[in-house]
Design a protein around this motif. Structure first.
Motif, PDB file in Angstrom:
ATOM      1  N   THR A 188       0.811  -1.226   0.000  1.00 45.02           N
ATOM      2  CA  THR A 188       0.000   0.000   0.000  1.00 45.02           C
ATOM      3  C   THR A 188       0.840   1.269   0.000  1.00 45.02           C
ATOM      4  O   THR A 188       0.286   2.372   0.028  1.00 45.02           O
ATOM      5  CB  THR A 188      -0.931   0.027   1.226  1.00 45.02           C
ATOM      6  OG1 THR A 188      -0.139   0.019   2.425  1.00 45.02           O
ATOM      7  CG2 THR A 188      -1.865  -1.176   1.227  1.00 45.02           C
ATOM      8  N   ALA A 189       2.169   1.104  -0.022  1.00 46.57           N
ATOM      9  CA  ALA A 189       3.087   2.247   0.036  1.00 46.57           C
ATOM     10  C   ALA A 189       2.796   3.120   1.258  1.00 46.57           C
ATOM     11  O   ALA A 189       2.760   4.354   1.182  1.00 46.57           O
ATOM     12  CB  ALA A 189       3.021   3.069  -1.252  1.00 46.57           C
ATOM     13  N   ASP A 190       2.596   2.462   2.392  1.00 46.27           N
ATOM     14  CA  ASP A 190       2.260   3.145   3.642  1.00 46.27           C
ATOM     15  C   ASP A 190       3.545   3.421   4.421  1.00 46.27           C
ATOM     16  O   ASP A 190       4.082   2.542   5.091  1.00 46.27           O
ATOM     17  CB  ASP A 190       1.313   2.261   4.464  1.00 46.27           C
ATOM     18  CG  ASP A 190       0.763   2.975   5.693  1.00 46.27           C
ATOM     19  OD1 ASP A 190       1.451   3.849   6.244  1.00 46.27           O
ATOM     20  OD2 ASP A 190      -0.370   2.638   6.102  1.00 46.27           O
ATOM     21  N   LEU A 191       4.034   4.651   4.339  1.00 50.29           N
ATOM     22  CA  LEU A 191       5.305   5.010   4.957  1.00 50.29           C
ATOM     23  C   LEU A 191       5.231   4.928   6.482  1.00 50.29           C
ATOM     24  O   LEU A 191       6.156   4.422   7.123  1.00 50.29           O
ATOM     25  CB  LEU A 191       5.712   6.425   4.524  1.00 50.29           C
ATOM     26  CG  LEU A 191       7.016   6.946   5.121  1.00 50.29           C
ATOM     27  CD1 LEU A 191       8.192   6.063   4.733  1.00 50.29           C
ATOM     28  CD2 LEU A 191       7.263   8.383   4.685  1.00 50.29           C
ATOM     29  N   GLU A 209       1.188  -8.096  -7.381  1.00 52.36           N
ATOM     30  CA  GLU A 209       0.594  -7.872  -6.060  1.00 52.36           C
ATOM     31  C   GLU A 209       0.052  -9.164  -5.455  1.00 52.36           C
ATOM     32  O   GLU A 209       0.194  -9.419  -4.255  1.00 52.36           O
ATOM     33  CB  GLU A 209      -0.514  -6.825  -6.146  1.00 52.36           C
ATOM     34  CG  GLU A 209       0.002  -5.409  -6.281  1.00 52.36           C
ATOM     35  CD  GLU A 209      -1.122  -4.388  -6.351  1.00 52.36           C
ATOM     36  OE1 GLU A 209      -2.303  -4.803  -6.278  1.00 52.36           O
ATOM     37  OE2 GLU A 209      -0.811  -3.186  -6.476  1.00 52.36           O
ATOM     38  N   GLY A 210      -0.561  -9.995  -6.279  1.00 48.07           N
ATOM     39  CA  GLY A 210      -1.103 -11.260  -5.785  1.00 48.07           C
ATOM     40  C   GLY A 210      -0.029 -12.173  -5.239  1.00 48.07           C
ATOM     41  O   GLY A 210      -0.206 -12.806  -4.183  1.00 48.07           O
ATOM     42  N   VAL A 211       1.098 -12.230  -5.942  1.00 53.03           N
ATOM     43  CA  VAL A 211       2.209 -13.083  -5.506  1.00 53.03           C
ATOM     44  C   VAL A 211       2.739 -12.624  -4.157  1.00 53.03           C
ATOM     45  O   VAL A 211       2.928 -13.429  -3.234  1.00 53.03           O
ATOM     46  CB  VAL A 211       3.339 -13.078  -6.558  1.00 53.03           C
ATOM     47  CG1 VAL A 211       4.598 -13.750  -6.004  1.00 53.03           C
ATOM     48  CG2 VAL A 211       2.881 -13.787  -7.829  1.00 53.03           C
ATOM     49  N   PHE A 212       2.957 -11.329  -4.005  1.00 53.94           N
ATOM     50  CA  PHE A 212       3.531 -10.824  -2.753  1.00 53.94           C
ATOM     51  C   PHE A 212       2.516 -10.828  -1.616  1.00 53.94           C
ATOM     52  O   PHE A 212       2.894 -10.975  -0.451  1.00 53.94           O
ATOM     53  CB  PHE A 212       4.152  -9.446  -2.967  1.00 53.94           C
ATOM     54  CG  PHE A 212       5.526  -9.528  -3.568  1.00 53.94           C
ATOM     55  CD1 PHE A 212       6.648  -9.650  -2.763  1.00 53.94           C
ATOM     56  CD2 PHE A 212       5.700  -9.541  -4.946  1.00 53.94           C
ATOM     57  CE1 PHE A 212       7.920  -9.759  -3.306  1.00 53.94           C
ATOM     58  CE2 PHE A 212       6.962  -9.647  -5.503  1.00 53.94           C
ATOM     59  CZ  PHE A 212       8.086  -9.766  -4.685  1.00 53.94           C
TER      60      PHE A 212
END
Length: 215
Positions: A36-39, A118-121
């Motif tokens: 989610t690119a949540d810093l 995204e599904g793989v990770f």
């Protein structure tokens, strides 16, 4: 005296089980930050890694005290030595989760994982965290058979790792060399997290049974 000793052993197991919970939660939160690119979440995972470091130190101190004061033998000695080994491995799992969080921080505000992976990770994070939870159950319950179980689960992680590597090395990869390099490292962090869980399960089973699994 022996009753007190076995109470101390039980508390050591509880400490290790708690460490597994911390490692599982760290991986879940790190992977969420990654996807989610949540810093802020990534920073929280990195800051929280110290908690696992301190927990490992506490386990080692408890184990050393039991070795020095109780002179355990046979199964009890295996249990204490296994606790030291497992504490190191579980703490390493926390480090690997922190590496995932650090990758999210490094790429922010961009997303490190492109949509097609995204599904793989997501699966890598979910399976790895679940393995950490399962190790915690083995610590507090019956460890026999746990190594084979987690080794089988690890095959799914290996397959996902291979899928990620196959995607980033295709001729039609559109995201550049830097992104491919970052993703290869991320997939490796997840794969190593799972490997550590398998290693802990193997040592737990040996401590309980005195036998080394051949899987």
């Amino acid at each position: 005296m022996r009753e007190s000793f076995h109470g101390d052993l039980a508390r050591l197991g509880e400490q290790l089980g708690a460490m597994c919970g911390l490692a599982a939660e760290a991986m879940r939160r790190a992977n969420r930050a990654l996807l989610t690119a949540d810093l802020q979440l990534a920073e929280e995972v990195l800051t929280g890694d110290d908690q696992l470091d301190r927990a490992r130190e506490a386990c080692e101190e408890q184990a050393q005290s039991l070795l020095a004061l109780q002179a355990p033998v046979a199964g009890d000695l295996r249990t204490i030595l296994a606790a030291v080994y497992c504490a190191e491995k579980i703490e390493r799992m926390g480090d690997l989760a922190a590496h995932v969080a650090d990758a999210a921080r490094f790429t922010h505000p961009d997303h490190a994982v492109p949509a097609e992976l995204e599904g793989v990770f997501t699966e890598l994070g979910e399976i790895g965290a679940g393995m950490a939870d399962r190790v915690g159950e083995l610590i507090l319950g019956d460890a026999e058979g746990g190594h084979a179980e987690l080794d089988e689960t690890d095959h799914a992680v290996d397959a996902l790792h291979a899928r990620a590597l196959a995607a980033i090395t295709k001729d039609d990869w559109a995201h550049g060399v830097q992104a491919a390099s970052n993703l290869a490292l991320l997939a490796r962090f997840h794969e190593r997290f799972a490997d550590q869980a398998v290693s802990v399960a193997k040592r737990l089973e040996f401590a309980e049974t005195g036998r080394t699994s051949t899987t």
